[in-house]
Structures are given as C-alpha cells and as structure tokens.
Design an enzyme around this catalytic site. Sequence first.
Site, short mmCIF file in Angstrom:
data_model
loop_
_atom_site.label_atom_id
_atom_site.label_comp_id
_atom_site.label_asym_id
_atom_site.label_seq_id
_atom_site.Cartn_x
_atom_site.Cartn_y
_atom_site.Cartn_z
N ARG A 1 24.04 26.35 44.59
CA ARG A 1 25.02 25.58 45.35
C ARG A 1 25.22 24.23 44.68
O ARG A 1 24.25 23.62 44.20
CB ARG A 1 24.52 25.34 46.78
N GLU B 1 33.71 22.09 45.34
CA GLU B 1 34.61 23.11 44.81
C GLU B 1 35.68 23.49 45.85
O GLU B 1 35.39 23.43 47.05
CB GLU B 1 33.80 24.34 44.38
N HIS C 1 33.03 29.70 40.51
CA HIS C 1 32.18 30.39 41.50
C HIS C 1 32.43 31.90 41.47
O HIS C 1 32.84 32.49 42.48
CB HIS C 1 32.43 29.82 42.90
C1 8YV Z 1 29.84 34.86 47.26
C2 8YV Z 1 27.95 33.21 47.09
O1 8YV Z 1 30.61 35.71 46.51
O2 8YV Z 1 26.90 34.95 48.24
C3 8YV Z 1 27.02 33.74 48.09
O3 8YV Z 1 26.38 32.94 48.77
O4 8YV Z 1 27.91 32.07 46.81
C4 8YV Z 1 28.93 34.06 46.37
O5 8YV Z 1 28.16 34.80 45.52
C5 8YV Z 1 30.76 33.96 48.01
O6 8YV Z 1 30.06 32.90 48.59
C6 8YV Z 1 31.47 34.67 49.12
O7 8YV Z 1 31.79 33.72 50.12
#
Ligand code: 8YV
Length: 313
Positions: free
Chosen positions: A232, A261, A279
């Site tokens: 994150r 982001e 991301h």
């Molecule tokens: C997701 C992610 O694709 O799973 C997570 O926490 O950060 C990503 O891999 C994305 O957040 C979907 O909202």
Amino acid sequence: MTLQPKLLILGPLPAGLQKDLSHNFELVPLWTVEDRASFLQTHQGQFAGGVTMSRHGCQADVFACLRGTVLVCFGVGFDGIDLSAAKNNHVAVSTTPDVLTDCVADIAFALMLGVARQIVPAAQFVQAGKWSHGAFGLSTRVSGKRLGIVGLGRIGTAIAKRAQGFDMAISYFARHPVKGIPFAFQADLLQLAANSDFLVIACKGGAETRHLISAEVLKALGPKGFLINIARGSVIDEQALIQALQNQEIAGAGLDVLAHEPQVPEALLNNHRVLILPHVAASTFETRSAMEKLVIDNLNSFLNTGKVLTPPV
Ligand code: 8YV
C-alpha cells in the site's frame, strides 16, 4: 415475477463480477445516491449484503445499514474496511486471499528487475532508434543480492520463494519471527534496510504501518539500495521518498502502489530511477477471474451457512 434480493454495491466493480452478481441479485450502487446518510438510514435491513473492492473499502455508516448481513470484498487488502464497525454490527466480512499471491509476487520481481536492470529506459532506447548509434549503459544486477522483505505473510513468503531462485540472501522484518523457514528474521527495520540491496514492502496497509518506511529507513537503505512496494502507498512516507530520490540517497524505486493513487506526484515522473505501475499486481485474466469466483463463493457461503470462506486475517 419474483423480486431478487438486493446487494449494496459500494463502488464500481469489475464488469465480469458485476454481470455475474446481477444474475441473482438486484445491485444497488451506493456511490450514485445523492443523500448517502438518509439513503443508508432508510434502507437499513433491505440488503442481503454488500459488495466492495479493496480500493472502495467500507465505513461504519454502511455497516450499520448492512447490520447482521455480509460484506464481501474483491481484493485482499482490508485497510479501508472498518472491521470494528463490522463486528459491532454483526456483519461478516470476506476478502480474496491466496488467489492473487503469485501474481503480486511476480510483479515484485518485475519491479525489481525493471528498475535495477533499467528495462523500460532500455526498451525506450531501442524504440527511439538510438541502438544503431551506440550501446545502452550498464545497469544493476539482481541475482545474488541481499533482499529485505517487510512483512512475511502470504505474499512476502511468495516473494522470498522466488528470490531463492535468484540466489538472493533473504531477510525479513515482521512482528514475530516465523518458525521453520530458512530466511533470517530481523527485528530492527533500520538494520534490515541497511543490510538490503532491495527492500520490498509486502506488509498490510492501514494505521499500524503508515509511514513505516520513513526518511531514516530510506537513509539506511542507502545510495545503492532499491525500494519496491507492492503493498500500500500509505506504508511509505512519499515526501521522504521523493527527497531521498532527489538527493540520490537511494538508488531507485519500483512502485505498484502510491499514497494518493491514481494521482502521481510530479516529482516521481520522468525519472529513470523510478518505475511506477498503475496498481496492476493482481490484474491478470487468471487472477481476476479467480478473485471474482471467490467473491461469489463467499457470498453464497454466507447466504447458505451464515459463514464466509475467507475472512480477513
Ligand atoms: C486488487 C489489491 O486488485 O487485493 C488488493 O488488496 O490491492 C489489488 O491487488 C485491488 O485492490 C482490487 O480492489
């Protein structure tokens, strides 16, 4: 015509998931309502559950509306989900662990190789027709280097496994040492950074880890060290990172996530020592469809048994 049970949708969902859910449920988009507070109050008790994504999260007002039901999350990260409000309102919560681990770990390596081996600038060099005028410069080796992993959960462990194939010396920082693994535990993050060529962030987001990667940690990583983040953006003090890059205090950074982001600070753009991805670590056809299936399996499991399959841990 029988009425379909209603699901409260907290933000736009991937099209495939939206379509699959709509076969059996009436989907009610929360983000389009005008008066959120009165909507949530007047619709209390009307939903079979809620659906969110890690990036949308879920706040206390929604949990009050969903009282006694379920919130299924597309994504493994639950830093945006108010779990204590979920508990207070007896809402079961699920996320999508495991199915995205490999793709996220793959991207950690793509970023390491990308930024150290200068993959994007080298490809741009070819595309710009510069190759016939001279050779591209040298870059930094990844194999055999020292890897420090911050957070040795599922994804951190998958990164460590890949690093074994690259003959890297692997150390990790975590709340507790993990038993029965061949990687060196380091209780002091500054020490881990000082002894790493690549420092990879693979820990949870949220208040607990906010700005864990501080100016001091970056200084400890040093002018030959690379910072990689697939966790994150909040884990890194982004202003400190910008300073460290500007002052050449670290060698470079590979980031799949940013603090705000999709906003990208100007200072991180057009810098060949920074590789930023939008991301996308979990964004493969295979992983996304496995995540969608797990969201639906969790929802069905709750509706049939009162329990989700994969609660946040
Ligand atoms: C997701 C992610 O694709 O799973 C997570 O926490 O950060 C990503 O891999 C994305 O957040 C979907 O909202």
